[in-house]
Design an enzyme around this catalytic site. Structure first.
Site, PDB file in Angstrom:
ATOM      1  CE  LYS A 237      36.555  56.547  49.815  1.00  0.00           C
ATOM      2  NZ  LYS A 237      35.467  56.979  50.634  1.00  0.00           N
TER       3      LYS A 237
ATOM      4  CE  LYS B 127      27.265  45.716  48.015  1.00  0.00           C
ATOM      5  NZ  LYS B 127      27.729  46.130  49.341  1.00  0.00           N
TER       6      LYS B 127
ATOM      7  CE  LYS C 189      24.976  53.945  47.734  1.00  0.00           C
ATOM      8  NZ  LYS C 189      24.379  53.851  49.034  1.00  0.00           N
TER       9      LYS C 189
HETATM   10  P1  AMP Z   1      26.420  50.693  51.027  1.00  0.00           P
HETATM   11  O1  AMP Z   1      25.243  51.360  50.418  1.00  0.00           O
HETATM   12  O2  AMP Z   1      27.179  49.838  50.070  1.00  0.00           O
HETATM   13  O3  AMP Z   1      27.285  51.616  51.860  1.00  0.00           O
HETATM   14  O4  AMP Z   1      25.823  49.634  52.092  1.00  0.00           O
HETATM   15  C1  AMP Z   1      25.029  50.004  53.188  1.00  0.00           C
HETATM   16  C2  AMP Z   1      24.481  48.730  53.812  1.00  0.00           C
HETATM   17  O5  AMP Z   1      23.607  48.048  52.896  1.00  0.00           O
HETATM   18  C3  AMP Z   1      25.549  47.698  54.218  1.00  0.00           C
HETATM   19  O6  AMP Z   1      25.194  47.113  55.460  1.00  0.00           O
HETATM   20  C4  AMP Z   1      25.508  46.674  53.100  1.00  0.00           C
HETATM   21  O7  AMP Z   1      25.853  45.397  53.558  1.00  0.00           O
HETATM   22  C5  AMP Z   1      24.040  46.706  52.654  1.00  0.00           C
HETATM   23  N1  AMP Z   1      23.942  46.415  51.200  1.00  0.00           N
HETATM   24  C6  AMP Z   1      24.321  47.225  50.191  1.00  0.00           C
HETATM   25  N2  AMP Z   1      24.101  46.642  48.983  1.00  0.00           N
HETATM   26  C7  AMP Z   1      23.573  45.411  49.244  1.00  0.00           C
HETATM   27  C8  AMP Z   1      23.152  44.308  48.421  1.00  0.00           C
HETATM   28  N3  AMP Z   1      23.201  44.341  47.085  1.00  0.00           N
HETATM   29  N4  AMP Z   1      22.657  43.212  49.044  1.00  0.00           N
HETATM   30  C9  AMP Z   1      22.586  43.156  50.386  1.00  0.00           C
HETATM   31  N5  AMP Z   1      22.988  44.146  51.216  1.00  0.00           N
HETATM   32  C10 AMP Z   1      23.469  45.262  50.671  1.00  0.00           C
END
Ligand code: AMP
Ligand code: TRP
Length: 327
Positions: A111, A193, A196
């Site tokens: 960051k 990936k 959001k």
């Molecule tokens: P984040 O929203 O990126 O902080 O991720 C929160 C959790 O969701 C983590 O355990 C990630 O591994 C999982 N996650 C987020 N995006 C994906 C995705 N496209 N596919 C699989 N798992 C995801």
């Protein structure tokens, strides 16, 4: 029964990737472990956020987790800020941490390197608060994404340091790096990936998307021109992504889907997957609406806070005695 604890920061919205990769696994854990799940709302203050937005994110997140199957009968669900012991132990853990130790946290360094403006001191001292969140409940396991593993390792160091300096007080927890059920990729760029923060909203399905819009996103997903249905993430990543989504939401094995589709076209696969996503979101959002309008969220959080505070208050009292705050 082993104990598991995890915190979720109430920022942003949840995607189909979050559901398939993480939330679904979480829901399975509640049958196997004594679970503490809390909304890490104090952590959300490390970056400037409007009060109304924080309130809305918090309510949405709880309602969505409940709609996804988290069951307050099986696990303890609560708000971090409802239990004062988090901030109390957070301060003590901050004082147990070295300045240099916190400077080595890669998330903080990233960051800083991005030179985002408005870096708060809270962003710097948030790992020891996270350690406090964990250590209050003596969990065996802490399921986290890779980006949080270093913070759980810091927690282990702080627990060992405290136990050595005073006497045995905290269980030293193990990180459980989420065995990603399946990674879901961007529908428009299947090498990336699904996230959001995507610039192209057509690539990402939000759990609160209109189900018909989501179905269209599946229909317009990028595939390839090979024209044959196989599960080959390397050469046919877009197609493999659709098959993964279909398999995850129906529990039908990937091989069985591929076999059913021999001699058929991509259009049919997209139609079935789109319909499955449509139905999944329709059901999920109906439960979400029920929960939101039932007024039950406060009740669930109150009960959760009562259960969690019994554990946390006992621990913080012990810590206060050991460090000499209680005379
Ligand atoms: P984040 O929203 O990126 O902080 O991720 C929160 C959790 O969701 C983590 O355990 C990630 O591994 C999982 N996650 C987020 N995006 C994906 C995705 N496209 N596919 C699989 N798992 C995801
Ligand atoms: N820091 C975590 C994140 O950003 C959220 C979190 C806060 C957490 N306290 C926790 C996760 C305790 C696990 C255990 O995702």
């Amino acid at each position: 029964m082993k104990t598991m604890l995890s915190g979720i920061k109430p920022t942003g919205r949840l995607t189909l990737g979050n559901y398939i990769g993480a939330i679904r696994e979480f829901v399975k854990y509640q049958d196997e472990y004594e679970m503490f799940i809390f909304i890490a709302n104090e952590h959300a203050l490390t970056v400037p956020i409007q009060a109304s937005e924080l309130r809305k994110n918090t309510k949405d997140l709880i309602a969505l987790y409940l709609a996804c199957g988290l069951d307050p009968e099986k696990c303890t669900i609560f708000l971090q800020s409802d239990i004062a012991a988090h901030a109390q132990l957070g301060w003590i853990m901050t004082c147990m941490s070295g300045y240099g130790e916190l400077q080595r946290m890669t998330q903080f360094k990233d960051k800083m390197a991005k030179q985002e403006t408005g870096i708060t001191a809270g962003l710097f001292t948030y790992p020891p608060l996270m350690s406090a969140d964990i250590l209050l409940y003596d969990p065996d396991y802490v399921p986290v994404g890779v980006d949080q593993k270093q913070h759980v390792e810091l927690t282990r160091d702080l627990a060992e340091r405290f136990n050595k300096r005073y006497s045995d007080t905290f269980k030293v927890p193990e990180p459980l790096v989420t065995k990603v059920g399946a990674k879901i990729f961007d529908l428009q760029d299947p090498t990336k990936k699904m996230s959001k923060s995507d610039t192209n909203p057509k690539g990402c399905i939000d759990l609160l998307d209109n189900p018909a819009t989501a179905r269209n996103k599946i229909k317009s997903a990028v595939t390839d021109s090979l024209g044959e249905i196989r599960f080959d993430p390397e050469n046919q990543p877009g197609l493999a992504n659709l098959i993964t989504i279909l398999s995850a939401l129906t529990d039908e094995p990937i091989e069985s889907i591929v076999e059913r589709y021999q001699g058929k076209g991509y259009g049919e696969l997209k139609k079935e997957t789109g319909d499955v996503v449509f139905n999944f979101l329709t059901d999920l959002q109906a439960r979400y609406q029920d929960i939101t309008s039932s007024g039950k969220i406060n009740e669930i959080l109150n009960e959760g806070a009562q259960k969690a505070s019994k554990v946390a208050n006992k621990k913080i009292a012990k810590v206060y005695r050991k460090v000499g705050l209680t005379i």
